[in-house]
Design an enzyme around this catalytic site. Sequence first.
Site, mmCIF file in Angstrom:
data_model
loop_
_atom_site.group_PDB
_atom_site.id
_atom_site.type_symbol
_atom_site.label_atom_id
_atom_site.label_comp_id
_atom_site.label_asym_id
_atom_site.label_seq_id
_atom_site.Cartn_x
_atom_site.Cartn_y
_atom_site.Cartn_z
ATOM 1 N N HIS A 166 1.702 -52.441 -42.243
ATOM 2 C CA HIS A 166 2.643 -51.324 -42.364
ATOM 3 C C HIS A 166 3.619 -51.594 -43.510
ATOM 4 O O HIS A 166 3.873 -50.726 -44.348
ATOM 5 C CB HIS A 166 3.463 -51.139 -41.076
ATOM 6 C CG HIS A 166 2.649 -50.990 -39.844
ATOM 7 N ND1 HIS A 166 3.119 -51.383 -38.613
ATOM 8 C CD2 HIS A 166 1.401 -50.508 -39.632
ATOM 9 C CE1 HIS A 166 2.195 -51.132 -37.688
ATOM 10 N NE2 HIS A 166 1.145 -50.602 -38.284
ATOM 11 N N ALA A 172 -5.853 -53.249 -40.757
ATOM 12 C CA ALA A 172 -5.824 -52.165 -39.774
ATOM 13 C C ALA A 172 -4.493 -51.429 -39.816
ATOM 14 O O ALA A 172 -4.440 -50.198 -39.703
ATOM 15 C CB ALA A 172 -6.079 -52.716 -38.372
ATOM 16 N N ARG A 182 -8.384 -43.491 -34.452
ATOM 17 C CA ARG A 182 -7.086 -43.162 -33.849
ATOM 18 C C ARG A 182 -6.825 -41.659 -33.713
ATOM 19 O O ARG A 182 -5.747 -41.248 -33.354
ATOM 20 C CB ARG A 182 -5.964 -43.810 -34.652
ATOM 21 C CG ARG A 182 -6.083 -45.306 -34.725
ATOM 22 C CD ARG A 182 -4.930 -45.945 -35.501
ATOM 23 N NE ARG A 182 -3.694 -45.914 -34.755
ATOM 24 C CZ ARG A 182 -2.639 -45.176 -35.101
ATOM 25 N NH1 ARG A 182 -2.689 -44.386 -36.157
ATOM 26 N NH2 ARG A 182 -1.534 -45.206 -34.403
ATOM 27 N N CYS A 217 -5.059 -56.301 -37.393
ATOM 28 C CA CYS A 217 -4.752 -57.111 -38.567
ATOM 29 C C CYS A 217 -3.993 -56.285 -39.592
ATOM 30 O O CYS A 217 -3.781 -55.081 -39.421
ATOM 31 C CB CYS A 217 -6.039 -57.659 -39.178
ATOM 32 S SG CYS A 217 -7.127 -56.359 -39.840
#
Length: 481
Positions: free
Chosen positions: A199, A70, A101, A67
């Site tokens: 982003h 995230a 990550r 999403c």
Amino acid sequence: MSTELKTVEGITKESTQAMIDEVLELYPEKGKKKRAAHLAPNDQASGSACVKSNKKTVPGVMSARGCAYAGAKGVVWGPIRDMVHVSHGPVGCGWYSWGTRRNLMSGITGVNSFPMQFTSDFQEKDVVYGGDKKLATLLQEAKDLFPLAKGISVLSECPVGLIGDDINQVAKVAAKELDIPVIPCNCEGFRGVSQSLGHHISNDTIRDYIIETREFPEPIGPYDIALIGEYNIGGDAWSTKPLLEECGFNVKAVWTGDGEMDRIAATHQVKLNVIHCYRSMNYMCKVMEEKYGIPWIELNFFGPTKIRESLRKLAELFDDNIKAKVEAVIAKYDPQMQAIIDEYKPRLDGKKVMLYVGGLRPRHTINAYEDLGMTCVGSGYEFAHTDDYDRTASEMPDATVVYDDASEIEMEHFAHILKPDLIGSGIKEKYLFQKMAIPFRQMHSWDYSGPYHGYKGFPIFARDIDMAVNSPTWKLVEAPF
């Protein structure tokens, strides 16, 4: 970009389309119509996207997407090592504060991953009465606990946007009271169709709150560059940055793996932005090009073929001094890389791989597999845009299957027919394919290995792929279906 048409024996546009048509028959008519636009045989010669992308996932169909939260928290902001990062919302998403990550970081004794991450742990009363006061208290506590932190990011989760909490105002007041940058990022998970919007929102907040607020302490030089869209997965930045420095460049900032806020804020002073993850940071590169006149270039440091090509492409933008150093570096490492290929290619030659990852690796890693003699027979992205698929077309063999936002049943169906020797994907797909006795590598976080970038990373990549494909354990696995 390759100009030679790559093909795979036995795979034609007709056979790939027939395979796609078979899996589409599993959907209701409405779902079939929507998914048909996201599955197609690759047309390598066209150099353009063959599928639609960046669309909402079909309701009821499982997706591997993340999403907006995230994308903002897990990708862009979280890896910055000298900031406090606050996940503002319930702990259900806030657990992500501790990261998944493997964005490694240095500079903090005894810690190498995600040291300053918090969640505001929204409760029912916060949803009813608002969480502004709780956030203000958290920001004060974070400053007290980490007085040397250079800034604080506030990443909003879904309930915050639904109830209308004004994190921007809380951040503005806190920044004055605490005398530290407090950056609000309105990245509620329900926004957009995937983590890609997270982003973009993060790039916008860096533009509005951070960039141009600092300057580098060192003198400005002609070879100053920034490494953009590099998140130090498994230590990748620790391979790429030294390589660029060996070529004579001064890497002044890394965005954002093992990154430092002051250096990110001063990036407007560099001569060139070198972008690795195009999907997550192209917005910022374009902003700096338009506002500061800083050019940018997308490079690929997976596998010796692309490393060599990328370094030469980069050197062409500079003087003969850099060109000579780049050629010396290539000459130094080429024999080492050839030794790796000579060792592993006999064991991997002719093997087939299917790829399905986030925003760049399905196209960036294709040549690394090809360096080892492997062939990519299918690739796709979870949250790519059209320009990502444009870049993929020339790298993928002709007529091989391309899939966007693929569902589990589609991936399973393609794997049954194509019979790949390896699948490189994310953690959500891992266990399905392992139960099918198909070797698997986790291409989001390198399955706790790495680095995979650069000359330092290729030997590790080759070793890991060989271990996965040629492990005798797969002969002992019987699929339960």
